[in-house]
Structures are given as structure tokens and as C-alpha cells.
Design a protein around this motif. Structure first.
Motif, PDB file in Angstrom:
ATOM      1  N   GLY A 127       0.661  -1.197  -0.042  1.00 21.92           N
ATOM      2  CA  GLY A 127       0.103   0.049   0.059  1.00 21.92           C
ATOM      3  C   GLY A 127       0.917   1.466  -0.007  1.00 21.92           C
ATOM      4  O   GLY A 127       1.804   1.180   0.786  1.00 21.92           O
ATOM      5  N   ARG A 128       0.592   2.282  -0.953  1.00 24.62           N
ATOM      6  CA  ARG A 128       1.229   3.568  -0.946  1.00 24.62           C
ATOM      7  C   ARG A 128       0.779   4.530  -0.042  1.00 24.62           C
ATOM      8  O   ARG A 128       1.268   5.889  -0.165  1.00 24.62           O
ATOM      9  N   ILE A 144     -10.064  -0.972   0.863  1.00 23.68           N
ATOM     10  CA  ILE A 144      -9.763   0.226   0.985  1.00 23.68           C
ATOM     11  C   ILE A 144      -8.263   0.319   0.507  1.00 23.68           C
ATOM     12  O   ILE A 144      -7.355  -0.570   1.220  1.00 23.68           O
ATOM     13  N   LEU A 190      -3.320   8.640  14.279  1.00 22.31           N
ATOM     14  CA  LEU A 190      -2.922  10.168  14.556  1.00 22.31           C
ATOM     15  C   LEU A 190      -2.317  10.448  15.966  1.00 22.31           C
ATOM     16  O   LEU A 190      -1.460  11.177  16.110  1.00 22.31           O
TER      17      LEU A 190
HETATM   18  C1  LIG Z   1      -4.568  10.121  10.316  1.00 24.27           C
HETATM   19  C2  LIG Z   1      -4.190   9.273   9.234  1.00 24.27           C
HETATM   20  C3  LIG Z   1      -4.210   9.835   7.912  1.00 24.27           C
HETATM   21  C4  LIG Z   1      -4.155   9.282   6.906  1.00 24.27           C
HETATM   22  N1  LIG Z   1      -4.382   9.676   5.665  1.00 24.27           N
HETATM   23  C5  LIG Z   1      -4.269   9.003   4.480  1.00 24.27           C
HETATM   24  C6  LIG Z   1      -4.409   9.620   3.246  1.00 24.27           C
HETATM   25  O1  LIG Z   1      -4.655  10.719   3.057  1.00 24.27           O
HETATM   26  N2  LIG Z   1      -4.319   8.809   2.231  1.00 24.27           N
HETATM   27  C7  LIG Z   1      -4.371   7.263   2.477  1.00 24.27           C
HETATM   28  O2  LIG Z   1      -4.167   6.732   1.296  1.00 24.27           O
HETATM   29  N3  LIG Z   1      -4.199   6.921   3.613  1.00 24.27           N
HETATM   30  C8  LIG Z   1      -3.852   7.428   4.544  1.00 24.27           C
HETATM   31  N4  LIG Z   1      -4.074   7.032   5.790  1.00 24.27           N
HETATM   32  C9  LIG Z   1      -3.830   5.570   5.791  1.00 24.27           C
HETATM   33  C10 LIG Z   1      -5.200   4.881   5.766  1.00 24.27           C
HETATM   34  O3  LIG Z   1      -5.631   4.550   6.840  1.00 24.27           O
HETATM   35  C11 LIG Z   1      -5.060   3.342   5.094  1.00 24.27           C
HETATM   36  O4  LIG Z   1      -4.018   2.760   5.888  1.00 24.27           O
HETATM   37  C12 LIG Z   1      -4.531   3.297   3.634  1.00 24.27           C
HETATM   38  O5  LIG Z   1      -5.663   4.201   3.017  1.00 24.27           O
HETATM   39  C13 LIG Z   1      -4.873   2.062   2.995  1.00 24.27           C
HETATM   40  O6  LIG Z   1      -4.332   2.149   1.616  1.00 24.27           O
HETATM   41  P1  LIG Z   1      -3.011   1.298   1.009  1.00 24.27           P
HETATM   42  O7  LIG Z   1      -3.188  -0.166   1.693  1.00 24.27           O
HETATM   43  O8  LIG Z   1      -3.406   1.149  -0.310  1.00 24.27           O
HETATM   44  O9  LIG Z   1      -1.846   2.133   1.486  1.00 24.27           O
HETATM   45  C14 LIG Z   1      -4.024   7.676   7.123  1.00 24.27           C
HETATM   46  C15 LIG Z   1      -3.961   7.254   8.267  1.00 24.27           C
HETATM   47  C16 LIG Z   1      -3.968   8.036   9.436  1.00 24.27           C
HETATM   48  C17 LIG Z   1      -4.219   7.389  10.777  1.00 24.27           C
END
Ligand SMILES: Cc1cc2nc3c(=O)[nH]c(=O)nc-3n(C[C@H](O)[C@H](O)[C@H](O)COP(=O)(O)O)c2cc1C
Ligand code: SF4
Lengths: 440, 156
Positions: free
Chosen positions: A55-56, A201, A384
Motif C-alpha cells: 500500500g502506498r 480500502i 494520529l
Molecule cells: C491520520 C491518518 C491519516 C491518513 N491519511 C491517509 C491519506 O490521506 N491517504 C491514504 O491513502 N492513506 C491515509 N492513511 C492510511 C489509511 O488509514 C490506510 O492505511 C490506507 O488508505 C490504506 O491504503 P493502502 O493499503 O493502499 O496504502 C491515513 C492514516 C491515518 C492514521
């Protein structure tokens, strides 16, 4: 494709206007979708798993493994949700995908939807990205008119300014029309996500890599990057580098290469002081640590996180106490207020850092700063609460002398000349005064 | 009013559950009410979505892009988060405050412009970032400020 510098996510965006369907098709767009739809869904997911697509969006969890956790036979629909809330300070990679190659994201959504058996996709786009929303809306309309959706609906949902909605369960709450406050876990989204249904997600850049995996095949894809994290990432370089911007490079490229070879080194020939490698929410690294390769495992071994590949470069004119304070004001502003350590702790850290910066602190305040960080770390519902700790705890650990100089010298050693002197934070904003002045 | 009602019904149909349309509906109502959400706007959204005005208020107060107080005809937003700060955002914010004679968070007396400092807008590679009426200006330097304001004042 240049073997030394393969471009996957942004392929073709230099030469073509890939917001246009015909141009995207001219570079082979939607061929991977055709190929994927000819395969059994499981075969598509097997390919993604074999490619170890991580995941990016922040945590680097393998996408294929996440999909394998999706609950089956629930009698409910399976949803695919794309996280385009991109609000991490320093991050602007997804924005380029949205505005420059929207069809690659749509194609990735459609391939993934086929793979996980979903008919319903939601793309949550941060509210500030108005232009990017328009580009996506037009691209989606073109894809629909061209008959590419194949019975899948893709809904574009707009956020309205809340960093916390990037956290995946807060995002789901927001998408359901609630305040964006994180949910307790378990249950996890693959079991109980959007509208109580199984939900996958992923980040924009994760999903936009899927067409390339199908096009190249997992074996070819895996030759790029490092074995534990194949492929490329768009690295966002900002701060005091000579040529800030987005640069797609293989995972495993070192911070030194990214800063000096790719982004032209430190602006104005100044000294490098600090590097925040993954967006403001990750621990800082010192100049001595920049030979670390930028991939999830290496950067974690160096004591930080890959985060969103948003590299903030800081030169020697910047006061680290001011930087910590400005970072903490952000977390205080964005804390959703659900858990006490995060709600109270962020405020406390802002107060302590203000006191230290203004020369009213003493050595015991530095211990207190550490103590508050300890009491926050790992004690909150969502990450967070930890993100709010990393800047303060890591700047204090690695630039302790500068913090001590503030308290021992009863003032900021920069004497008003720090590069970010007096930066105003939105948390200090007054309510608009127009109530009295608006014309009747 | 009935027009907003009808348009919100359309937004509802995008989603499996209609409450998901509350953010879109609030955005629409805000645009229709001159950039902010007076109590009657919250009532209109509540009626159209079968929720209460208090519910709409709880949503509107959570997100930074909804305004529960009047705002100027134009909204000038200056990012002051880390990357923009390192690129000199404070000088840009100061230039706007000086030209407009307001502090961040305030609106000019003639009701033309609201100045706000905002958190990271996602333009860190072209910092400092200023967002005017939802359009990104990146980078924007202090010396660009008078011209930009002049252009805005001339715009209808
Ligand atoms: C406070 C907070 C903000 C986040 N903001 C983003 C974000 O803007 N975009 C994002 O893709 N993941 C964000 N994440 C991570 C997501 O919870 C999630 O891990 C992610 O969308 C999963 O996608 P991936 O597995 O493709 O990376 C955030 C996590 C936290 C705790
Ligand atoms: S850690 Fe902070 S942002 Fe996360 S749920 Fe708790 S209060 Fe909200």
C-alpha cells in the motif's frame, strides 16, 4: 521503458495528455482491463499478490493480503473504496495521479473490482482538490460513455477539509455522512466496512499501479524496486531542495540520491539539517542517516517510516523547536477529539513547545515533553495519536542540544532569524469578524 | 429553496444510503447562500435529507471547508504548513494581511475578502501555495500579492 528508471504510475504523462481517453488508449490504456476481465477473479488477485504490491498510502500493507481478508458469503455487497484524501503535510503524489492520469486510476479500480467481485466503487477525494475532482469526473464520464465500466458504478465523493478522514475508518464514517471520527477495531473494514459490508480500502497510487502489474505480469513487476517492496513510488520532495516536485523512482532509492541527484540538492548551497522522509507524521532523520534506502523495511530499520513517500528537506536556517511546534499545531487542529491522550496531549505539547520557544521553559519542561509523548504513544484509537508524537519526540531526541539552548539561554538561539520564524497556524485563527460588519 | 430540495434529492440517489449525501448537500447549500451556512441553509439541507438541523450543524462544524459565519465574496487561503513555511509562507500571509488590513481569519470591512491560513493543501512541490476561491496559485510570492488582489477586486 528505461531499465534504470522505470516509470509506471506516471508513464506517458510527459508526452501525452492522459486525461483524454483516446490518448490513454493510445499508450495501451484499458488493455490490462480487457486482459483481467478474461481471467478468473482469483487469477487477477493472485497476480497482484505475487507482485507483493504494498500500500502506498502509509502503512505498506500488501494489497493482495488485504483482499484475502474480505469476508465472503455475507449476503452483502463488497465495496471498493479509494482513499484520495491526501492531506499528509508534505504529500502531493496522489494529486498528480488524479489530475494527470485519471484513467489509470479508473482502470485500476475496474480491475480490482473484478478481482474482488465488487460492483460498487467509491473514490473519496479531499475537498480542496476541486480541479482534480473535475478531471476525475470528466474522465469517468468518458469511460462510462465508452462502455468501459461493465456494470460497475464508481461514485466520486468529495471531502470537506479534515486530515483525519484519510484514516480509513474515519473515511468510512465520513462517506456514510457522519463526522469523520475513527472506529474502534476490530471489526476491520474487510469484514465490516462501508454500510457494514466487506470493504477493500486502498490508496490512489496503490490502485493506479494495478494496471501495470497486469500489463507487465508479477514477475516483470517484481524486478523493479526491492524484493520486499517491488515497483516504484512517486516521491514528493519539498522544503529546502533546489528542485522540489514529484519524482517517480524505484523503491529502494536512497534519500541521498533523491535529495541530491534527483531534486538538485539543498537550495542555495546551504547545509542539510534534517529530513522528514514520509510526511510530517514520521520521525525525523539526520544528515548522517540519508544513505537509507527509501523502502518500507529499510526506512523502518532506520527508525522512521515510509509513510506517503513525502520527503520534507530542512536546511540549517530552521529552528527545530519552531518546526516541532508548527507540526504539533497541525495535529492539535486535526485531532478528532475522540480519545483523551490525543485530544489533551496535542494541546499540552503545543503549550509546552510554545513555552520553550518563548524562552520561558526550563530543563524540567524537556523531561515533561518526553513524559507527555510517552503517555500518548500507543494509547489512542487511531494512528494520529502516534503521528502527533513522532515529530516532537524525534526532534527532541535528535536535536536535543537545540532544545536545551532554548531553555538554558531563555530564548530561541536563532534570535528571530529562523527560516520559519513566527509562522502562523490555522489553530490560532480568529472567527471571521464579518458578523458585525456585513452590510444589511 | 424547492430548487435546492430537488437538487439534493438527486445527490441522494448517488448513494446506497441517503445520509451519505450530507456533505455534497451542505456544499451545495453553502454555494447557494453566498459561501456560508446560515441557520436556514442547515434547515433546508435537513428537510431535504430527512435529518435534523442539529445533525447538519454537527457535520458542518467538523469540516474546515464549511463556514458557519459569513465570509467575504472571495476567499484567500494561505497554506502555512511545514513545506510552505520552509518556502516562506509567512511572508505571503503577512503581505495579504498588510494589503487587506485584516488578520488571518478575518474579512475585510467591505465584505469582499476573507483571509485564512490553512493546513497543507497538497501543493508542497510548488510552495508557497495560496488557494483563491478554490483555485490553486502555486507558487505565490509576496510580490505577487497586490496584483492578485487587484485582479480579484476587478472580477465579478
Ligand atoms: C491520520 C491518518 C491519516 C491518513 N491519511 C491517509 C491519506 O490521506 N491517504 C491514504 O491513502 N492513506 C491515509 N492513511 C492510511 C489509511 O488509514 C490506510 O492505511 C490506507 O488508505 C490504506 O491504503 P493502502 O493499503 O493502499 O496504502 C491515513 C492514516 C491515518 C492514521
Ligand atoms: S487518536 Fe486522535 S484523531 Fe485518532 S481517534 Fe483518537 S482523538 Fe481521534
Amino acid at each position: 521503458m528505461d531499465a534504470n528508471n522505470p516509470i509506471l504510475l506516471m508513464a506517458g504523462t510527459q508526452e501525452h495528455d492522459l486525461t483524454r481517453l483516446d490518448e490513454y488508449r493510445a499508450v495501451g490504456g484499458y488493455k490490462a482491463l480487457e486482459r483481467a476481465r478474461a481471467l478468473e477473479p482469483q487469477a487477477v488477485m493472485d497476480e497482484i499478490s505475487a507482485a507483493t504490491l504494498r500500500g502506498r498510502g502509509g502503512a505498506g500493507f500488501p494489497m493482495g493480503r488485504k483482499a484475502s481478508l474480505l469476508a465472503k458469503g455475507t449476503g452483502k455487497p463488497t465495496y471498493l473504496v479509494i482513499n484520495a484524501d491526501e492531506s499528509e503535510p508534505g504529500a502531493f503524489k496522489d494529486r498528480d495521479v488524479l489530475r494527470m492520469t485519471p484513467h489509470r486510476l479508473i482502470e485500476g479500480c475496474l480491475i480490482t473490482a473484478h478481482g474482488i467481485g465488487s460492483k460498487s466503487v467509491f473514490i473519496y477525494i479531499r475537498g480542496e482538490y476541486a480541479h482534480e475532482f473535475d478531471v476525475m469526473r470528466d474522465a469517468l464520464e468518458d469511460a462510462r460513455t465508452a462502455g468501459l465500466l461493465g456494470g460497475v458504478t464508481i461514485v466520486l465523493h468529495r471531502g470537506a477539509g479534515a486530515y483525519i478522514c484519510g484514516e480509513e475508518t474515519a473515511l468510512l464514517e465520513s462517506l456514510e455522512g457522519q463526522r469523520g471520527q475513527p472506529r474502534p477495531r476490530p471489526p476491520f473494514p474487510p469484514v465490516n466496512g462501508l454500510y457494514g459490508a466487506p470493504t477493500q480500502i486502498n490508496n490512489v497510487s496503490t490502485i493506479a499501479l494495478v494496471p501495470k502489474i497486469i500489463e507487465l505480469g508479477a514477475a516483470e513487476f517484481s524486478k523493479i524496486g526491492v524484493p520486499s517492496a517491488p515497483g516504484t513510488a512517486v516521491f514528493s520532495l519539498s522544503g529546502n531542495v533546489a528542485e522540489p516536485g514529484n519524482y517517480e523512482r524505484q523503491l529502494g532509492t536512497t534519500l541521498r540520491e533523491l535529495i541530491y541527484d534527483v531534486a538538485g540538492g539543498i537550495a542555495g548551497g546551504r547545509e542539510l539539517k534534517a529530513v522528514i522522509p514520509g510526511g510530517s507524521s514520521v520521525p525525523v532523520l539526520t544528515p548522517a542517516e540519508i544513505d537509507t534506502p527509501m523502502d518500507y523495511d529499510s526506512i523502518q530499520a532506520a527508525g522512521s517510516f515510509f509513510g506517503s513517500a513525502a520527503i520534507i528537506v530542512v536546511d540549517d536556517r530552521c529552528c527545530m523547536v519552531q518546526l516541532a511546534l508548527r507540526a504539533e499545531q497541525f495535529y492539535m487542529h486535526e485531532s478528532c477529539g475522540k480519545c483523551t491522550p490525543c485530544r489533551v496531549g496535542t494541546r499540552w505539547l503545543v503549550q509546552l513547545l510554545t513555552k520553550i520557544e518563548e524562552g520561558r521553559g526550563d530543563r524540567s519542561d524537556l523531561d515533561l515533553l518526553e513524559g507527555v509523548c510517552d503517555r500518548m504513544l500507543g494509547k489512542s484509537l487511531c494512528a494520529l495519536g502516534d503521528f502527533a508524537v513522532y515529530p516532537v519526540a524525534s526532534y527532541l531526541e535528535k536535536y536535543r542540544g537545540e532544545f536545551e539552548a532554548h531553555v538554558d539561554g531563555h530564548g530561541c538561539p536563532f534570535g528571530g532569524a529562523s527560516s520559519i520564524e513566527g509562522t502562523f497556524a490555522p489553530s490560532d485563527q480568529h472567527a471571521p469578524n464579518l458578523a458585525e460588519t456585513v452590510h444589511a | 429553496m424547492t430548487q435546492i430540495y430537488e437538487r439534493i434529492q438527486e445527490l441522494r440517489r448517488k448513494y446506497p444510503q441517503s445520509r451519505s449525501a450530507v456533505m455534497d448537500a451542505l456544499r451545495l447549500a453553502q454555494t447557494e447562500h453566498g459561501g456560508w451556512l446560515p441557520p436556514e441553509a442547515l434547515r433546508e439541507v435537513a428537510d431535504a435529507l430527512d435529518v435534523t438541523p442539529a445533525y447538519c450543524h454537527s457535520i458542518a462544524s467538523f469540516y474546515d471547508m464549511y463556514h458557519l459565519e459569513p465570509v467575504g465574496k472571495h476567499m484567500v487561503e494561505v497554506c502555512t504548513n511545514l513545506s510552505c513555511a520552509l518556502a516562506g509562507a509567512q511572508a505571503v500571509l503577512d503581505a495579504f494581511a498588510h494589503e487587506l488590513g485584516v488578520r488571518p481569519g478575518e474579512t475585510t470591512d467591505d465584505g469582499e475578502m476573507t483571509l485564512r491560513a490553512i493546513e497543507c493543501a497538497g501543493g508542497c512541490g510548488r510552495a508557497p501555495v495560496v488557494v483563491v476561491d478554490h483555485v490553486y496559485h502555486e507558487p505565490l510570492r509576496p510580490e505577487d500579492v497586490p496584483g492578485l488582489l487587484q485582479e480579484l477586486r476587478g472580477r465579478e
